[in-house]
Design a protein around this motif. Structure first.
Motif, PDB file in Angstrom:
ATOM      1  N   VAL A  15      41.437  54.281  29.274  1.00 25.35           N
ATOM      2  CA  VAL A  15      41.809  54.008  30.656  1.00 25.35           C
ATOM      3  C   VAL A  15      41.428  52.568  30.990  1.00 25.35           C
ATOM      4  O   VAL A  15      40.281  52.149  30.778  1.00 25.35           O
ATOM      5  N   GLY A  16      42.397  51.809  31.491  1.00 19.09           N
ATOM      6  CA  GLY A  16      42.147  50.417  31.845  1.00 19.09           C
ATOM      7  C   GLY A  16      41.358  50.271  33.141  1.00 19.09           C
ATOM      8  O   GLY A  16      41.069  51.253  33.851  1.00 19.09           O
ATOM      9  N   ARG A  17      41.037  49.037  33.492  1.00 17.93           N
ATOM     10  CA  ARG A  17      40.257  48.760  34.691  1.00 17.93           C
ATOM     11  C   ARG A  17      41.090  48.949  35.952  1.00 17.93           C
ATOM     12  O   ARG A  17      42.289  48.684  35.970  1.00 17.93           O
ATOM     13  N   THR A  18      40.415  49.373  37.012  1.00 16.31           N
ATOM     14  CA  THR A  18      41.054  49.489  38.317  1.00 16.31           C
ATOM     15  C   THR A  18      41.110  48.114  38.985  1.00 16.31           C
ATOM     16  O   THR A  18      40.139  47.354  38.935  1.00 16.31           O
ATOM     17  N   GLN A  19      42.257  47.810  39.568  1.00 13.58           N
ATOM     18  CA  GLN A  19      42.441  46.525  40.238  1.00 13.58           C
ATOM     19  C   GLN A  19      42.525  46.713  41.746  1.00 13.58           C
ATOM     20  O   GLN A  19      43.126  47.679  42.228  1.00 13.58           O
ATOM     21  N   GLN A  20      41.880  45.783  42.459  1.00 11.04           N
ATOM     22  CA  GLN A  20      41.889  45.790  43.920  1.00 11.04           C
ATOM     23  C   GLN A  20      42.299  44.404  44.401  1.00 11.04           C
ATOM     24  O   GLN A  20      41.671  43.407  44.068  1.00 11.04           O
ATOM     25  N   ASN A  21      43.412  44.368  45.153  1.00 11.24           N
ATOM     26  CA  ASN A  21      43.950  43.096  45.657  1.00 11.24           C
ATOM     27  C   ASN A  21      44.240  42.116  44.524  1.00 11.24           C
ATOM     28  O   ASN A  21      43.975  40.914  44.617  1.00 11.24           O
ATOM     29  N   GLY A  22      44.796  42.621  43.429  1.00  8.71           N
ATOM     30  CA  GLY A  22      45.215  41.780  42.315  1.00  8.71           C
ATOM     31  C   GLY A  22      44.128  41.379  41.357  1.00  8.71           C
ATOM     32  O   GLY A  22      44.406  40.681  40.378  1.00  8.71           O
ATOM     33  N   GLU A  23      42.896  41.783  41.564  1.00  5.67           N
ATOM     34  CA  GLU A  23      41.784  41.433  40.682  1.00  5.67           C
ATOM     35  C   GLU A  23      41.066  42.698  40.247  1.00  5.67           C
ATOM     36  O   GLU A  23      41.169  43.744  40.899  1.00  5.67           O
ATOM     37  N   ASP A  24      40.332  42.562  39.137  1.00  8.36           N
ATOM     38  CA  ASP A  24      39.543  43.704  38.676  1.00  8.36           C
ATOM     39  C   ASP A  24      38.516  44.075  39.733  1.00  8.36           C
ATOM     40  O   ASP A  24      37.777  43.225  40.241  1.00  8.36           O
ATOM     41  N   ALA A  25      38.495  45.351  40.093  1.00  7.64           N
ATOM     42  CA  ALA A  25      37.554  45.812  41.119  1.00  7.64           C
ATOM     43  C   ALA A  25      36.126  45.673  40.613  1.00  7.64           C
ATOM     44  O   ALA A  25      35.847  45.884  39.419  1.00  7.64           O
ATOM     45  N   PRO A  26      35.197  45.300  41.487  1.00  5.83           N
ATOM     46  CA  PRO A  26      33.796  45.169  41.069  1.00  5.83           C
ATOM     47  C   PRO A  26      33.265  46.480  40.507  1.00  5.83           C
ATOM     48  O   PRO A  26      33.406  47.538  41.113  1.00  5.83           O
ATOM     49  N   GLY A  27      32.669  46.376  39.354  1.00  7.42           N
ATOM     50  CA  GLY A  27      32.083  47.557  38.740  1.00  7.42           C
ATOM     51  C   GLY A  27      33.034  48.390  37.911  1.00  7.42           C
ATOM     52  O   GLY A  27      32.595  49.330  37.243  1.00  7.42           O
TER      53      GLY A  27
END
Length: 447
Positions: free
Chosen positions: A387-399
């Protein structure tokens, strides 16, 4: 002199008879050559029939639930064609080919088994081009539904996990929503999913499937609130139940496999977001969760859906190799991004989060199946998803980090009759982020 003259007078008649015999011998020789050519053609046809029967024998040795006696009876059908060359010519022609010898007595014709349908002369029996059935342990089945048939498959899945992160069958708690608010020590999650699946065979190589799940989940979270000045862990309980995410799948058999030739089945799955997602449930925060020390930051009600629409193409392969069948699949799941997402906190306040996109998933699995008899079969396999990283507002979400989910699976199937069978699969997590135990029971019913 009279005797010599009489002998001389008979010589033209003898010459005519000799010429007639030579012509007859030439005609019989031509007939014999025709017989040889016909026998050669029949031998080639017999080899082709034997090749077709090899596929039927392989199909019977797999877990397809057919009677083994039927395969033994089918092997008698092409043997009747051995005497085809003898039956196409009249007995008089055979007798003329060897006038000085006694004719051979005709061989008794073999009596075919009345339980076996007689095949037309010169035509190979139709071989089954469908992949062999196996005990299902993965979510995507390998064998397709026969054309015009409908399969109704109720199933029940039970999952238990005791980890700091929960990922269950498309459900993901996004770390970015909780990071910095709580210090989670452990999560004990129990999930039961009742699914009603319907499959319809459109053609020999194409089928459609629909899944409607109902989810019940219960979670105990051992944690503590930050900035509270206490070292005592608290237990937070939450539960949720309701309709899950409805799925639609189309499958197509790409090639015609056989013994020592793989079958390839391509499929495309669409997952909706009909279930209640994490953004719709109330989160235990006062006014807001970001930069707020009041509340646990945990959802008061568990979601029943992932919250994201997704599209998943994949391919499944099956390789029959007597006496086992090797199988596996490759897939890629793409989650579509959601814009202007908000979360509900205590008091009904909507807290904006922005654009959120869950990480895509690359998955593969492999296994092997073995038929114990005409009714029972077992399978052993391994399934892994990244599973890839979750993105928030076009960037990798913190944590947010990449997660690897690995499961070791053992399953078995038993066919009660031609319409009803039972499949049971047990999964054991081999990575920390995978559910510790997954138990699934399926009852496919054919109509």
């Amino acid at each position: 002199m009279l005797l010599a003259g009489g002998a001389y007078a008979q010589s033209p008649a003898d010459s005519a008879r000799l010429d007639a015999l030579q012509r007859e011998i030439a005609a019989q020789t031509e007939r014999l050559e025709g017989l040889k050519r016909l026998l050669a053609e029949q031998e080639g046809e017999l080899d082709r029939l034997r090749g077709a029967l090899d596929e039927q024998r392989l199909d019977t040795t797999r877990a397809k639930g057919r009677e083994a006696a039927r395969s033994d009876a089918l092997t008698q059908v092409p043997l009747a064609n051995v005497t085809l060359a003898q039956s196409v010519l009249p007995e008089s022609a055979v007798a003329q080919a060897a006038p000085t010898q006694d004719p051979m007595p005709p061989a008794p014709e073999p009596q075919p088994d009345p339980a076996v349908a007689q095949q037309p002369v010169g035509r190979a029996p139709e071989s089954d081009t469908r992949p062999p059935e196996i005990a299902q342990i993965f979510e995507q089945p390998g064998v397709l539904t026969p054309p015009g048939k409908f399969v109704l498959e109720p199933s029940l899945e039970f999952d238990y996990s005791a980890n700091g992160r929960v990922a269950l069958v498309g459900f993901t708690i996004i770390p970015a929503i909780l990071i910095g608010l709580i210090d989670v020590r452990q999560i004990k999650a129990t999930t039961a999913i009742a699914t009603l699946t319907g499959r319809y065979g459109v053609s020999k190589r194409f089928e459609l499937e629909a899944q409607v799940p109902y989810v019940y989940s219960y979670t105990d979270t051992i944690s503590r609130e930050i900035f509270t000045g206490t070292a005592v862990d608290n237990v937070f309980e939450s539960s949720g139940h309701g309709l899950g995410d409805i799925e639609l799948t189309a499958r197509y058999q790409i090639n015609q496999g056989g013994p020592d030739r793989p079958f390839w089945v391509g499929w495309l799955r669409y997952k909706s977001r009909t279930g209640k997602d994490l953004f719709e449930v109330v989160t235990d925060c006062v006014t807001r969760c970001v930069a707020n020390a009041t509340g646990t930051g945990l959802p008061l009600e568990l979601p029943t859906g992932s919250g994201f629409e997704s599209l998943q193409p994949g391919v499944t392969w099956l390789y029959p190799s007597d006496p086992v069948v090797f199988f596996g699949s490759f897939s890629y799941l793409h989650n579509f991004e959601r814009s202007d997402v908000s979360r509900t906190v205590l008091g009904g306040v909507e807290e904006p989060i922005g654009d959120v996109k869950a990480g895509d998933i690359i998955g593969f699995n492999l296994g092997m199946g073995l038929a114990l008899n005409e009714k029972a079969a077992i399978s052993l396999g391994y399934d892994q998803s990244t599973v890839g990283r979750t993105q928030q507002n076009g960037e990798d979400a913190p944590g947010s980090v990449r997660v690897v989910l690995g499961t070791l699976l053992l399953g078995g199937s038993y066919r009660f009759n031609d319409r009803v069978s039972l499949n049971v699969a047990l999964g054991v997590g081999v990575t920390r982020d995978t559910p510790d135990m997954t138990l699934t029971a399926r009852v496919p019913i054919s109509f």
